[in-house]
Design a protein around this motif. Structure first.
Motif, PDB file in Angstrom:
ATOM      1  N   UNK A 287       6.790  32.916  -8.167  1.00  0.00           N
ATOM      2  CA  UNK A 287       5.511  32.505  -7.591  1.00  0.00           C
ATOM      3  C   UNK A 287       5.491  31.032  -7.163  1.00  0.00           C
ATOM      4  N   UNK A 288       6.648  30.394  -7.076  1.00  0.00           N
ATOM      5  CA  UNK A 288       6.713  28.974  -6.710  1.00  0.00           C
ATOM      6  C   UNK A 288       6.185  28.704  -5.308  1.00  0.00           C
ATOM      7  N   UNK A 289       6.201  29.712  -4.456  1.00  0.00           N
ATOM      8  CA  UNK A 289       5.751  29.547  -3.062  1.00  0.00           C
ATOM      9  C   UNK A 289       4.295  29.955  -2.867  1.00  0.00           C
ATOM     10  N   UNK A 290       3.511  29.917  -3.950  1.00  0.00           N
ATOM     11  CA  UNK A 290       2.129  30.425  -3.870  1.00  0.00           C
ATOM     12  C   UNK A 290       1.310  29.790  -2.749  1.00  0.00           C
ATOM     13  N   UNK A 291       1.440  28.485  -2.566  1.00  0.00           N
ATOM     14  CA  UNK A 291       0.653  27.810  -1.526  1.00  0.00           C
ATOM     15  C   UNK A 291       1.050  28.295  -0.140  1.00  0.00           C
TER      16      UNK A 291
ATOM     17  N   UNK B 286       0.736  29.665 -10.954  1.00  0.00           N
ATOM     18  CA  UNK B 286       1.290  29.314 -12.257  1.00  0.00           C
ATOM     19  C   UNK B 286       2.447  28.339 -12.047  1.00  0.00           C
ATOM     20  N   UNK B 287       2.910  27.747 -13.129  1.00  0.00           N
ATOM     21  CA  UNK B 287       4.035  26.824 -13.049  1.00  0.00           C
ATOM     22  C   UNK B 287       5.298  27.560 -12.627  1.00  0.00           C
ATOM     23  N   UNK B 288       6.016  27.007 -11.656  1.00  0.00           N
ATOM     24  CA  UNK B 288       7.267  27.615 -11.206  1.00  0.00           C
ATOM     25  C   UNK B 288       8.323  27.594 -12.305  1.00  0.00           C
ATOM     26  N   UNK B 289       8.116  26.746 -13.313  1.00  0.00           N
ATOM     27  CA  UNK B 289       9.034  26.698 -14.450  1.00  0.00           C
ATOM     28  C   UNK B 289       9.004  28.015 -15.208  1.00  0.00           C
TER      29      UNK B 289
END
Length: 292
Positions: A95-99, A87-90
């Motif tokens: 979850x900004x580090x999903x990759x 999802x968007x880190x915004x």
């Protein structure tokens, strides 16, 4: 139950459930709701803690800790662990580090690691990171859908249709979620027919399984039965799962009801407690040491 610790057997026993919930035995004997369905011999657990359990924690959990958690869960015998959300880190900074998480985990050959992909962009990012299974997240509540994923139910279905179509082209399985299946923090009561409608649409689009979520934990065995009865009329029981929150101590009775009526069941669990969620009250989700 094999090598399950005694304390866990105590929590899972029918006798303990009856002791903890005296009304449950009377309810199970009511002819109007239960006709002696058999319990399943096998229950599949979907561990959602690394995604659903962490996504709303205010303090950012280090990527390495998330990877370590998933790797430890992989060694417990679990077959399905939802790893992260694209999802968007915004909207979901956690979850900004999903990759990095998906690429960093050690994948056991017997474990599947689905990820949440709310739209086509998220799906493409997930595939690029190595995802081999994805999930889409809808709602039976119109208001909750707009608050949670910034679109109406119909608009969300258009997004999911794009994701599922792209997944089919790559032979990637898709799981579907229906939130607010037993109540909404914004609308209150949700009609079972609405849950059925959303679940049926997801199934007909191509989701191999639909997880029906008691998002705020207001469900009871009675409302769980009515909701399942409605959904089962349109979606095969083999394609249904439940996701029960324990906000008011009803998760175990609700799970018992689902096990009894679905015959074969898939259960979403957390390995720890979730403490917050956008747009709704503080809640706690049933922990995996309390349930099958």
């Amino acid at each position: 139950m094999g090598n399950v610790p005694t304390a866990v057997k105590h929590c899972l026993s029918y006798e303990q459930l009856i002791q903890d919930y005296p009304w449950l035995k009377r309810w199970l004997l009511e002819e109007k709701t239960v006709s002696r369905h058999e319990y399943p011999e096998f229950v599949r657990i979907v561990e959602v803690g690394p995604r659903d359990g962490l996504q709303n924690e205010k303090e950012i959990v280090p990527t390495g800790v998330k990877i370590q958690l998933i790797d430890m869960l992989s060694g417990t015998g679990l077959r399905v662990i939802e790893a992260t959300s694209f999802v968007s880190s915004k909207w979901v900074p956690q979850m900004a580090d999903h990759t990095d998480v998906l690429r960093g985990i050690h994948r056991e050959p017997h474990v599947r690691y689905p990820v949440l992909t709310p739209n086509l962009q998220g799906f493409h990012d997930a595939v690029a990171a190595g995802a081999t299974e994805v999930a889409v997240f809808g709602s039976a509540s119109e208001t909750f859908s707009k608050k949670n994923i910034n679109c109406s139910i119909d608009e969300s279905m258009l997004r999911f249709e794009e994701v599922i179509k792209a997944a089919k082209e790559r032979q990637i399985p898709v799981r579907g979620y229906v939130s607010c299946a037993l109540g909404c923090p914004l609308e209150g009561h949700i009609e079972p027919s609405k849950v059925c409608e959303v679940a049926k649409r997801l199934y007909e689009m191509g989701c191999y399984e639909i997880s029906l979520g008691d998002t705020i934990g207001v469900g009871t065995p009675g409302s769980m039965f009515k909701m399942l009865q409605s959904v089962m009329a349109e979606v095969p029981t083999s394609a249904l799962a439940v996701h029960c929150h324990d906000t008011y101590g009803q998760a175990l009775p609700n799970i018992l009801t689902a096990l009894q009526w679905l015959g074969r069941d898939s259960l979403d669990i957390f390995s720890f407690r979730c403490t917050s969620f956008p747009f709704m009250m503080v809640m706690a989700t049933i922990e995996n040491h309390k349930m099958i």
